[in-house]
Design a protein around this motif. Structure first.
Motif, PDB file in Angstrom:
ATOM      1  N   LEU A 183      -4.050 -85.379  -1.904  1.00 51.87           N
ATOM      2  CA  LEU A 183      -4.964 -84.664  -1.325  1.00 51.87           C
ATOM      3  C   LEU A 183      -6.409 -85.584  -2.195  1.00 51.87           C
ATOM      4  O   LEU A 183      -6.268 -85.469  -3.415  1.00 51.87           O
ATOM      5  CB  LEU A 183      -4.999 -83.358  -1.886  1.00 51.87           C
ATOM      6  N   PRO A 185      -9.821 -84.571  -2.439  1.00 52.60           N
ATOM      7  CA  PRO A 185     -11.435 -83.892  -2.392  1.00 52.60           C
ATOM      8  C   PRO A 185     -12.549 -84.814  -2.800  1.00 52.60           C
ATOM      9  O   PRO A 185     -12.371 -85.571  -3.636  1.00 52.60           O
ATOM     10  CB  PRO A 185     -11.141 -82.787  -3.423  1.00 52.60           C
ATOM     11  N   VAL A 214     -10.925 -76.945   0.505  1.00 53.87           N
ATOM     12  CA  VAL A 214     -10.141 -78.168   0.118  1.00 53.87           C
ATOM     13  C   VAL A 214      -8.508 -77.712   0.156  1.00 53.87           C
ATOM     14  O   VAL A 214      -7.892 -78.730   0.624  1.00 53.87           O
ATOM     15  CB  VAL A 214     -10.676 -78.535  -1.461  1.00 53.87           C
ATOM     16  N   ASP A 217      -7.038 -77.631   3.316  1.00 58.67           N
ATOM     17  CA  ASP A 217      -6.587 -79.137   4.027  1.00 58.67           C
ATOM     18  C   ASP A 217      -5.615 -79.525   3.223  1.00 58.67           C
ATOM     19  O   ASP A 217      -4.746 -80.092   4.052  1.00 58.67           O
ATOM     20  CB  ASP A 217      -8.015 -80.032   3.752  1.00 58.67           C
ATOM     21  N   SER A 231     -10.624 -84.342   2.378  1.00 56.70           N
ATOM     22  CA  SER A 231     -11.115 -83.001   2.665  1.00 56.70           C
ATOM     23  C   SER A 231     -12.474 -83.217   3.030  1.00 56.70           C
ATOM     24  O   SER A 231     -13.166 -83.590   1.956  1.00 56.70           O
ATOM     25  CB  SER A 231     -10.775 -82.160   1.401  1.00 56.70           C
TER      26      SER A 231
END
Length: 264
Positions: A183, A185, A214, A217, A231
């Motif tokens: 991920l 962000p 965030v 996502d 994100s």
């Protein structure tokens, strides 16, 4: 989706993106193991989650700046027969300032937290996932890892490692039922900036992402088995621009975004 007997372990789970991820897992009836340093915040988060979602929450107050902490976490859970189906490596910090002036000991701590703990936690729990041929891993990287970061050079470097390493181990696991998702962000409204002493940075003037958005996502990407999710539209655009911009120019652009407000 039947997840009643599954458990997710989340580092940095007492606030910010980690807590928002915990809520999403809890909503889907995952039991939780939350790891963070602050026992009071951990207990507050656990109480809220158990009351709202009727799940089990184990809290482990551990300092992931310490190299031995991931091993202690793993051994404790192993001794209790706890199976971790999802591992979320989320805990991370930065240090603000020009590299020539920042505290080297603080930066070694950040390298341990942002890289060392990720490696150790993944190495340990992945072995059990491989035996079961089942599991999911979510590594919280950052768009910071996609570009050089003056005024946060070590942080950007650690996230570059996380982004690259996550893709590499995902490839190694492609013939298993274990997925790895990273991920990415951008600047998010969490306690990160206070811990990094970044209150004077211009980046706080640009608008911060919501940790709940965030987390959503990241959670959706994890559950879909995606390899990577950036994100937020603004962050996607920033990474796309960075991919076609020379590193020297990308560094200068980031410097202007992150330098102190009194720099003009």
């Amino acid at each position: 989706m039947e997840t009643l007997s599954k458990t997710a372990l989340i580092t940095g789970g007492s606030g910010g993106i980690g807590l928002e991820l915990a809520k999403l897992f809890a909503k889907d009836k995952y039991n939780l193991i939350l790891v963070a340093r602050d026992e009071v915040k951990l207990m507050s988060a656990a109480t809220e989650l158990m009351a709202q979602y009727n799940i089990q929450v184990v809290t482990l107050a551990r300092d992931l700046f310490k190299r031995e902490s991931p091993f202690e976490i793993y051994d404790e859970l192993k001794s209790k027969g706890v199976t971790v189906n999802v591992l979320v490596n989320n805990a991370g910090q930065g240090e603000y300032g020009e590299f020539s002036e920042t505290d080297i000991n603080r930066e070694f701590d950040i390298i341990q937290l942002n890289i060392g703990a990720y490696i150790s936690m993944t190495k340990l729990f992945l072995q059990d996932m491989l035996i079961r041929n089942e599991g999911k891993i979510l590594n919280v990287g950052s768009i910071a890892g996609e570009m050089p970061g003056p005024w946060q050079s070590v942080y950007h470097g650690t996230k570059a490692f996380v982004n690259s390493w996550s893709e590499a181990i995902r490839n190694e696991l492609k013939d298993t039922n274990i997925s790895v998702t990273v991920l990415l962000p951008g600047a998010t409204e969490t306690d990160f900036f206070n811990k990094a002493s970044m209150q004077d940075s211009k980046i706080l003037e640009t608008g911060l992402s919501s940790p709940a958005e965030v987390a959503k996502d990241g959670y959706e990407a994890l559950m879909s088995g995606d390899d990577k999710i950036i994100s937020g539209f603004k962050n996607k655009a920033m990474v796309a621009m960075g991919n076609v911009t020379p590193d020297s120019m990308a560094a200068e652009n980031m410097r202007k975004q992150q330098e102190p407000s009194d720099k003009g």
